[in-house]
Design a protein around this motif. Sequence first.
Motif, short mmCIF file in Angstrom:
data_model
loop_
_atom_site.label_atom_id
_atom_site.label_comp_id
_atom_site.label_asym_id
_atom_site.label_seq_id
_atom_site.Cartn_x
_atom_site.Cartn_y
_atom_site.Cartn_z
N CYS A 1 0.93 -1.25 -0.19
CA CYS A 1 0.00 -0.05 0.05
C CYS A 1 0.95 1.30 -0.18
CB CYS A 1 -0.91 -0.05 1.23
SG CYS A 1 -2.28 -1.26 1.10
N TYR A 2 2.08 1.25 0.83
CA TYR A 2 2.86 2.30 0.90
C TYR A 2 3.68 2.52 -0.69
CZ TYR A 2 7.04 4.94 2.36
OH TYR A 2 8.01 6.03 2.57
N MET A 3 3.98 1.60 -1.27
CA MET A 3 4.11 1.65 -2.59
C MET A 3 3.10 2.26 -3.66
SD MET A 3 6.18 -1.23 -5.17
CE MET A 3 4.69 -2.45 -4.97
N LEU A 4 2.02 1.59 -3.58
CA LEU A 4 0.91 2.06 -4.37
C LEU A 4 0.42 3.69 -4.29
CD1 LEU A 4 -1.41 -1.02 -4.27
CD2 LEU A 4 0.04 -0.53 -5.97
N VAL A 5 0.18 3.98 -3.30
CA VAL A 5 -0.34 5.52 -2.79
C VAL A 5 0.84 6.42 -3.40
CG1 VAL A 5 -1.83 4.63 -0.98
CG2 VAL A 5 0.47 5.39 -0.32
N ARG A 6 2.05 5.91 -3.48
CA ARG A 6 3.17 6.77 -4.02
C ARG A 6 3.50 6.68 -5.22
NH1 ARG A 6 2.92 6.25 1.42
NH2 ARG A 6 3.39 7.85 2.69
N ALA A 7 2.71 5.76 -6.17
CA ALA A 7 2.89 5.41 -7.57
C ALA A 7 4.50 4.79 -7.42
CB ALA A 7 2.73 6.86 -8.38
N LEU A 8 4.94 4.07 -6.37
CA LEU A 8 6.31 3.52 -6.59
C LEU A 8 6.30 2.32 -7.60
CD1 LEU A 8 7.32 3.95 -2.89
CD2 LEU A 8 7.98 5.24 -4.94
#
Length: 565
Positions: free
Chosen positions: A57-64
Motif C-alpha cells: 500500500c505504501y508503494m501504491l499510494v506513492r506510485a512507486l
Amino acid sequence: MLLTRLSRRKIGIWPSPLLRNLKHLHGNAGVFPPVDQSFEVLLKKCSTAAHIHQAHCYMLVRALDHDNILLNRFVATLSALGFSDYVYFSVFFAPNPDMYLYNTAIDALARQPRLSEQAISLYKRARVIGLKHDTYSIPFVLSAVIGDCGLIFTGRQIHCEAVRAGLNNDVHVGVSLVRTYSSCGLVSDARKVFDEMLHWDVALWNAIIAGYAKAGDMGSAADLFQRMPRRNVVSWTTIITGYAQGNQSHDAIAVFRRMMADSSGVKPDEVAMLAALSACANLGDLELGEWIHTYIEQHQLQRTISLKNALIDMYAKSGSIQKAVQLFESMTNKNVVTWSTLISGLATNGLGREALDMFSRMEGTGIKPNDVTLIAVLSACSHAGFVELGRWYFYTMEERYGIQPNIKHYGCIIDLLGRSGRLQEAEDLSKRMPFEANAAIWGSLLAASRNQANAGLGERALRHLLKVEPHNSGNYSLLSSIYASLGRWDEARASRIVMRDIGVRKKPGQSSIEVENRAYDFNSEDRSHPQLEGIYRTLLQLNEHLKMSRHTIWDYDHLLDSVSV
C-alpha cells in the motif's frame, strides 16, 4: 491526497508500527529518508503477511509501482519470504513492466510446483503485452515444466518459440531444454537438442549425461562421459550417482577411484561422497567407507546431516554397527532419517531388541516416525521374534502415528508371522491387503512354508510367483526342498523336471573380492578367468592344509578335471 487519507483510514497504513516508526529506522528522529530509500528500508523489515500488505500500500499510494527496479525488489522480497502467491498479481497489474521484472516473477513462481501454471501464464502475458523473451525467461519458465511433466506439451511450445526467436543455440536455453525433456523421460528428444547445439559447455554435457543416468541407460551416459573434453565435480558425481542408484556399485566405486586419481585436480564434494558411500554400503566395503570418512574429516567437508546419515548406513551395512552407533551418539542434530537408519541397521545386524529400544528413545525426543521408520521397527520385531509387539505396531500405526500401511509394511508383518509359524494368519492377511501381493510377499510365504514343511502353502505361493517372476530358479528350488523334507521325492524330482522343461536355469553362485583397490567377481561354473588354474591350485593347497588339521570342508579335486593345463 484523498487516496492517501482513504488508505490511511481504511487500510490502516499509518497507525502500523512498521510505518509509524519509519523515521526512526535511520537513527534520525526528525528527517525522513527519500521515498525510494524508505521503501527499501521497509522491505528489509518485512516478515509477515501484514507487513507485506502495508508495504505494498505504501508503494501504491506513492506510485512507486511505476519504478520497475523497486517493484522488482518487492517481488524478490515476496519470493524470499514465501509469499509467492502474491507475486502473480503484483506483476500482472504492474503499470509499466519490463522483461527483467517478468523474469524475476516467473523464476519465483516456477520454483513452486503448485504455481507452475501461474509462471507459464506470466510468460505468455509478457509476449501479449509486447515484451520479448530472452535467454533468462525461457530457462526460468522451463523449470516450471520440469516440476510438472503434465505440462510437457507447453514445454514443446516454448522450445518452438526459442527456435523461432533464434535463442535455441544459447547454452543456458539448451541446458534447460535437455533437463526438461530428460525429467519427463524423453531422453531421445533431449539428445536431439544436445546434438543440434553449436557449442557445448560442461553444463550441457552434464545435463545430457544426467538424463541418461536417470533413465538407467548408464552405457550411453558413460560413453558421453568418456567423450567430454573437460569434466568438473558435477560430471564425476553424476556418473557415480547413476551407477550407485542402478545397483552397479562396483562401477560406482571404480569411477570414484578414477576421480580421486584424476590429474585434473577435481576433488569430490559432499554430493559425490554421498553417492560413493551409498555404493560402499551396498557392497559392504568397510575399508573404502572408512577411508571416505577420514577424507571428510581431514578435508573439512561440510558434515551435513545427510552425509552423517550415509556414514551410519555404510557402517551398519558393512557390519560395523558399533561405529554406526558411535557416530550416531556424537551427532548433536538428528532427523527422522538418522533415527530410522540406525534402527534399521541394528535390526539387520540381528540386534532387534536394541533397535526397539532406540525407537523408544526416538519417540521420547518428540521426533515423529515416518513410514520407513515403521518398516525398520517391524523388521526389528521380526529379527527379535516379538510377534505380538510387531502385530501391535502394525495394527495401530495409522491411529498412533498417522501412517497408512503400504505394501512394504504388509511384507514385514507377513514375514514376521511366517517366521513364527502363523502361516494361516500370514496367508489370510496377504488376501486382505488393499493391493495385490508382490513377489516379495509370495516369496516370504514360500520360504515360511519350507521352514514349516507346509507343501500346500508352498504350492499356492509358487503358483503366484510363476506369474510375477516365472524365471526365478530359487522359487522352484524352495518348493523342491519342501517336498524333499516331507519325503515326497517324486514331487521333488518333478519340480526340477518342470524347471528344466520350461527353460529355467539355476542362477550360479556369485562372490567378489577386492585386491589392491580392484574388485574381482567370480561366478560358479565360470571357467573364463585367466588365472583359473592358479586359483584352483591355491584352493587345493588350502584344502590339503585343512585335511591335515582334520577340518576338511570341501573337496576341490573334481574342479581341476575341467581345467586345461
